[in-house]
Design a protein around this motif. Structure first.
Motif, PDB file in Angstrom:
ATOM      1  N   GLU A 647       0.836  -1.205   0.000  1.00  0.00           N
ATOM      2  CA  GLU A 647       0.000   0.000   0.000  1.00  0.00           C
ATOM      3  C   GLU A 647       0.868   1.251   0.000  1.00  0.00           C
ATOM      4  N   GLN A 648       1.981   1.239   0.761  1.00  0.00           N
ATOM      5  CA  GLN A 648       2.881   2.392   0.779  1.00  0.00           C
ATOM      6  C   GLN A 648       3.529   2.608  -0.587  1.00  0.00           C
ATOM      7  N   ARG A 649       3.874   1.510  -1.252  1.00  0.00           N
ATOM      8  CA  ARG A 649       4.459   1.648  -2.592  1.00  0.00           C
ATOM      9  C   ARG A 649       3.455   2.262  -3.556  1.00  0.00           C
ATOM     10  N   MET A 650       2.178   1.874  -3.447  1.00  0.00           N
ATOM     11  CA  MET A 650       1.156   2.472  -4.313  1.00  0.00           C
ATOM     12  C   MET A 650       0.975   3.952  -4.000  1.00  0.00           C
ATOM     13  N   GLN A 651       1.071   4.314  -2.711  1.00  0.00           N
ATOM     14  CA  GLN A 651       0.958   5.723  -2.333  1.00  0.00           C
ATOM     15  C   GLN A 651       2.102   6.539  -2.928  1.00  0.00           C
ATOM     16  N   MET A 652       3.321   5.985  -2.875  1.00  0.00           N
ATOM     17  CA  MET A 652       4.458   6.707  -3.451  1.00  0.00           C
ATOM     18  C   MET A 652       4.311   6.836  -4.966  1.00  0.00           C
ATOM     19  N   ASP A 653       3.844   5.782  -5.622  1.00  0.00           N
ATOM     20  CA  ASP A 653       3.625   5.850  -7.069  1.00  0.00           C
ATOM     21  C   ASP A 653       2.591   6.911  -7.409  1.00  0.00           C
ATOM     22  N   ALA A 654       1.542   7.009  -6.595  1.00  0.00           N
ATOM     23  CA  ALA A 654       0.512   8.017  -6.840  1.00  0.00           C
ATOM     24  C   ALA A 654       1.082   9.423  -6.695  1.00  0.00           C
ATOM     25  N   CYS A 655       1.908   9.645  -5.660  1.00  0.00           N
ATOM     26  CA  CYS A 655       2.531  10.954  -5.471  1.00  0.00           C
ATOM     27  C   CYS A 655       3.438  11.304  -6.647  1.00  0.00           C
ATOM     28  N   ARG A 656       4.247  10.343  -7.062  1.00  0.00           N
ATOM     29  CA  ARG A 656       5.148  10.607  -8.187  1.00  0.00           C
ATOM     30  C   ARG A 656       4.369  10.873  -9.466  1.00  0.00           C
ATOM     31  N   GLY A 657       3.309  10.093  -9.696  1.00  0.00           N
ATOM     32  CA  GLY A 657       2.494  10.306 -10.886  1.00  0.00           C
ATOM     33  C   GLY A 657       1.836  11.668 -10.883  1.00  0.00           C
ATOM     34  N   ALA A 658       1.364  12.124  -9.705  1.00  0.00           N
ATOM     35  CA  ALA A 658       0.733  13.439  -9.612  1.00  0.00           C
ATOM     36  C   ALA A 658       1.742  14.550  -9.903  1.00  0.00           C
ATOM     37  N   LEU A 659       2.959  14.389  -9.407  1.00  0.00           N
ATOM     38  CA  LEU A 659       3.992  15.404  -9.653  1.00  0.00           C
ATOM     39  C   LEU A 659       4.386  15.444 -11.127  1.00  0.00           C
ATOM     40  N   ILE A 660       4.464  14.278 -11.780  1.00  0.00           N
ATOM     41  CA  ILE A 660       4.766  14.241 -13.219  1.00  0.00           C
ATOM     42  C   ILE A 660       3.651  14.922 -14.004  1.00  0.00           C
ATOM     43  N   ALA A 661       2.404  14.688 -13.585  1.00  0.00           N
ATOM     44  CA  ALA A 661       1.275  15.335 -14.260  1.00  0.00           C
ATOM     45  C   ALA A 661       1.373  16.850 -14.147  1.00  0.00           C
ATOM     46  N   MET A 662       1.742  17.351 -12.961  1.00  0.00           N
ATOM     47  CA  MET A 662       1.908  18.795 -12.791  1.00  0.00           C
ATOM     48  C   MET A 662       3.025  19.333 -13.673  1.00  0.00           C
ATOM     49  N   ASP A 663       4.098  18.529 -13.828  1.00  0.00           N
ATOM     50  CA  ASP A 663       5.180  18.943 -14.724  1.00  0.00           C
ATOM     51  C   ASP A 663       4.663  19.106 -16.144  1.00  0.00           C
ATOM     52  N   HIS A 664       3.851  18.152 -16.601  1.00  0.00           N
ATOM     53  CA  HIS A 664       3.310  18.230 -17.965  1.00  0.00           C
ATOM     54  C   HIS A 664       2.355  19.407 -18.114  1.00  0.00           C
ATOM     55  N   LEU A 665       1.622  19.682 -17.046  1.00  0.00           N
ATOM     56  CA  LEU A 665       0.670  20.804 -17.089  1.00  0.00           C
ATOM     57  C   LEU A 665       1.366  22.143 -16.879  1.00  0.00           C
ATOM     58  N   ARG A 666       2.622  22.077 -16.444  1.00  0.00           N
ATOM     59  CA  ARG A 666       3.423  23.269 -16.189  1.00  0.00           C
ATOM     60  C   ARG A 666       2.734  24.185 -15.173  1.00  0.00           C
ATOM     61  N   ARG A 667       2.253  23.546 -14.110  1.00  0.00           N
ATOM     62  CA  ARG A 667       1.589  24.298 -13.046  1.00  0.00           C
ATOM     63  C   ARG A 667       2.040  23.750 -11.699  1.00  0.00           C
ATOM     64  N   GLU A 668       1.835  24.538 -10.670  1.00  0.00           N
ATOM     65  CA  GLU A 668       2.133  24.124  -9.304  1.00  0.00           C
ATOM     66  C   GLU A 668       0.892  23.588  -8.607  1.00  0.00           C
ATOM     67  N   VAL A 669      -0.230  23.625  -9.299  1.00  0.00           N
ATOM     68  CA  VAL A 669      -1.494  23.113  -8.756  1.00  0.00           C
ATOM     69  C   VAL A 669      -2.181  22.302  -9.844  1.00  0.00           C
ATOM     70  N   ALA A 670      -3.051  21.394  -9.421  1.00  0.00           N
ATOM     71  CA  ALA A 670      -3.792  20.589 -10.396  1.00  0.00           C
ATOM     72  C   ALA A 670      -5.005  19.968  -9.729  1.00  0.00           C
ATOM     73  N   GLN A 671      -5.989  19.638 -10.562  1.00  0.00           N
ATOM     74  CA  GLN A 671      -7.179  18.973 -10.067  1.00  0.00           C
ATOM     75  C   GLN A 671      -7.024  17.460 -10.185  1.00  0.00           C
ATOM     76  N   LEU A 672      -7.802  16.756  -9.368  1.00  0.00           N
ATOM     77  CA  LEU A 672      -7.720  15.299  -9.365  1.00  0.00           C
ATOM     78  C   LEU A 672      -8.026  14.716 -10.728  1.00  0.00           C
ATOM     79  N   GLU A 673      -9.061  15.246 -11.407  1.00  0.00           N
ATOM     80  CA  GLU A 673      -9.477  14.669 -12.690  1.00  0.00           C
ATOM     81  C   GLU A 673      -8.353  14.694 -13.712  1.00  0.00           C
ATOM     82  N   GLU A 674      -7.689  15.847 -13.859  1.00  0.00           N
ATOM     83  CA  GLU A 674      -6.653  15.959 -14.888  1.00  0.00           C
ATOM     84  C   GLU A 674      -5.401  15.162 -14.513  1.00  0.00           C
TER      85      GLU A 674
END
Length: 729
Positions: A647-674
């Motif tokens: 479960e902790q590994r999945m949590q870390m993967d989720a955090c990393r995936g969210a940060l990569i998504a923000m990088d692609h969006l070029r923003r410091e904030v993002a919504q769950l859907e995107e």
């Protein structure tokens, strides 16, 4: 009467002349023998017998590195292309109100994330050592290329080699052309008596030496000294006795009792065994090795004297060149297999006779000292790397510098403990080892043993090997907790070896203020590499050592890793040089540690695979773990995260995936859907929200996104903090 005897004499002479070979026949016979030698040497060359396994392994490593570099280059081009396509699709999506391009944008984001992940893995994952199959492939490739060389000069196939030699005998030196040498001296090189494994000649031979050997000359005929005869020994018995008289080991009518006359061995060394006269001993001769070496016209590194039984029986070796001149690779590079460090020892270097020196991890603490760039670090690396090939050894590394010298041991998972300069943590660590000493002694008492013996090593928890690099960082006067640390080191050094706890200290300041006598006296294995003064040399080797000729300040020339080694297991103090083992340029340490990690993993002795009382004590005392170098495996202690739950590994993967998504969006904030859409792989906003909350990032908050105003979403810093917490930072 004379006219009657003359015909009979003439007939006998004629018969004798008819039976003796002519000069031409003798030359042809000798040339036939030469052709046989040339054929054998040619077959050896075509079979790559001149290339040893270490060279093959190095070629295989280079081949794998070239392949990896090509893969990285291809992946970098793919990432660049995907970035360009993503930017274009993003621009189209921003201008499209029908969201026609949103699907392709999401797909491209997923492809880009996957490509970047693969590129990062290629750049960060160390190369695995070549397999036997890959090494064999390199050797077969070299054989094929040599066969092609031969074919290119007129030989159709390898089996035609014999014919090629025959052609060479008739004036067409095909083999010589294939080997890259000319006729004359080159023919001598390939046709001299062949010894299995003898290398083929070098490709460039000076023209002035390329003079054909005339087999018809008297010097080459039967009874004359052969051109290939070995040179005479380095000294004869009379010369040996004269040298011993010069240094006072023979007096008056004293003579040596020669048991094995001086003779030159295959490797070029001259060996001899003799008994000294009454009143003299091998130990006395060893103390005069510098004088004796000068008397026989050699340097002391070229002379080796050993006791061969009795106090007067001497085994002498005289070399023609310095045996320490050229570096040598560790034998572990050729055969990285499990070892028995307790009984057999760890290969750390070689001696004057070319013998591999093994230092057992048993009954003795080890001190290595030397100035900057003296090679003590390489000596320590040989010991540490070798120790990892015995899964019973718990390797503990306390670094004295902040660089990455010891990081590979953590990354491979073979270091049970590893941290960088931290006096308070070192003190806590030493307290843990003292407590473990008491536990071990209790186990030995229960088992009815007065000291550690091989059959009970596993029962008491293995062998503790504690390496403290740059001892002065912790013990120099004025350093924090210096007195407390020294007190505990002295205690462990004096009584813990019997319980299987051994200290290894490395220092470039081997003075009594850093390595005091009360500590040094309990280090029986000592290796002094180049230092500045005789006092520093004596601080390592013991008082008075320099007066007996064992002075590490007088190496001329100094060579990295060369030093005076006190080896209590062999009962000698002599010169030794550490094997050449490199990480920064050749990556050999990482390669060997990955091999060792596989051995330890099978035995269940990688960091995190077993219950470690030392790290448990440190975790309780400090709240931080340094198992395998801490959570980042770089010597920085952190939270105990060696064994994340699924479960902790999945949590870390989720955090990393969210940060990569923000990088692609070029923003410091993002919504769950995107973020969920960009992560892909079936991720939903509900599942992403659940994982981010569990990771410690909290729930959604009001964030401002251009064009949307205030909406529910996440800020980058909240996700970064949650990920750091999970990673133990």
């Amino acid at each position: 009467m004379a006219t009657e005897v003359q015909p009979e004499y003439t007939e006998q002479a004629h018969e004798q002349q008819a039976t003796e070979p002519t000069r031409t026949e003798r030359a042809k016979a000798a040339f036939a023998v030469q052709r046989g030698h040339a054929a054998a040497r040619g077959k050896e060359w075509l079979a790559t017998g001149d290339i040893d396994d270490f060279e093959v392994m190095q070629l295989a490593i280079q081949k794998k590195q070239d392949k990896r570099n090509q893969e990285i280059a291809v992946q970098q081009r793919l990432v660049a292309q995907l970035h360009a396509r993503f930017s274009m699709a993003k621009a189209q999506a921003e201008q499209d109100e029908t969201r026609k391009y949103s699907g392709s944008l999401s797909a491209l984001a997923g492809q880009l994330a996957a490509a970047e992940s693969k590129l990062e893995a290629l750049q960060s994952t160390p190369l695995l050592p070549p397999t036997d199959r890959e090494a064999n492939s390199v050797r077969h490739g070299r054989r094929a290329s040599r066969a092609a060389v031969v074919a290119g000069v007129g030989i159709g196939s390898v089996p035609a080699l014999g014919a090629a030699i025959e052609q060479a005998a008739t004036g067409q030196p095909v083999l010589l052309a294939a080997l890259g040498v000319a006729a004359g001296y080159g023919w001598y090189l390939v046709s001299r008596p062949f010894v299995d494994g003898q290398p083929a000649p070098a490709p460039s031979i000076p023209e002035q030496l390329a003079t054909p050997v005339d087999m018809t000359k008297p010097s080459m005929q039967t009874g004359a000294r052969e051109f290939n005869a070995p040179p005479p020994p380095a000294c004869t018995v009379p010369q040996l006795e004269e040298a011993l008289r010069k240094i006072g080991m023979l007096k008056g009518d004293d003579q040596l009792a020669i048991l094995a006359v001086p003779q030159r061995e295959k490797g070029g060394n001259t060996t001899c065994v003799f008994d000294l006269p009454a009143g003299q001993t091998v130990a006395k001769l060893q103390d005069k090795i510098e004088e004796f070496a000068g008397a026989v016209g050699r340097d002391s590194t070229m002379v080796d004297i050993e006791k061969a039984g009795s106090a007067v029986r001497t085994s002498l070796v005289i070399a023609d060149s310095d045996p320490f001149e050229d570096p040598r690779p560790s034998p572990l590079l050729k055969r990285p297999a499990q070892i028995d460090a307790f009984n057999d020892g760890v290969p750390v270097g070689w001696g004057k006779r070319g013998n591999t020196i093994l230092l057992p991890i048993r009954n003795s603490n080890i001190a290595m000292g030397g100035g900057t760039r003296s090679g003590k670090g390489v000596g320590g690396a040989n010991l540490a790397v070798g120790a990892t090939f015995d899964p019973r050894i718990n390797l503990r590394i306390i670094a004295g510098k902040q660089n990455a010298e010891w990081n590979p041991y953590a990354k491979a998972g073979v270091a049970a403990t590893y941290f960088k300069p931290d006096p308070a943590r070192l003190l806590a660590f030493l307290d843990a080892e003292i407590a473990d000493k008491d536990r071990r002694e209790g186990e030995l008492n229960r088992l009815g043993k007065s000291k550690l013996v091989a059959p009970v090593i596993d029962q008491i928890g293995g062998l503790e090997l504690i390496i403290i690099d740059e001892l002065a960082t912790f013990t120099r006067p004025g350093k924090p907790l210096q007195e407390e640390i020294l007190e505990r080191l002295v205690l462990l050094a004096s009584v813990a070896a019997g319980a299987g706890i051994f200290l290894v200290i490395l220092t470039q300041y081997p003075g009594v203020d850093v390595f005091p006598t009360e500590l040094a006296i309990n280090f029986m294995t000592k290796w002094a590499m180049r230092v500045d003064t005789a006092q520093q040399s004596n601080a390592i080797l013991g008082a008075g050592s320099s007066g007996m000729g064992r002075d590490a300040s007088k190496f001329n020339p100094p060579r990295p890793g060369l030093g005076w080694l006190v080896n209590p297991f062999a009962g000698v103090t002599d010169l030794a040089r550490s094997f050449d083992i490199d990480e920064d340029e050749r990556g050999e340490i990482t390669m060997l540690l990955e091999k060792a990690a596989k051995i330890r993993e099978k035995a269940g002795r990688l960091a995190g695979q077993w219950e470690d009382p030392i790290e448990r004590h440190l975790l309780n005392a400090t709240g931080l773990s340094s198992a395998a170098g801490g959570p980042r495996r770089d010597g920085a202690p952190g939270r105990n995260v060696l064994n994340h739950t699924p479960e902790q590994r999945m949590q870390m993967d989720a955090c990393r995936g969210a940060l990569i998504a923000m990088d692609h969006l070029r923003r410091e904030v993002a919504q769950l859907e995107e973020m969920a859409e960009l992560i892909g792989g079936g991720m939903t906003k509900e599942r992403l929200s659940e994982l981010l909350r569990a990771a410690g990032a909290g729930g959604v908050t009001k964030v401002v996104i251009e064009g949307r105003g205030r909406v529910n979403g996440y800020q980058r810093e909240d996700i970064v903090d949650a990920l750091k917490l999970l990673e133990g930072n």
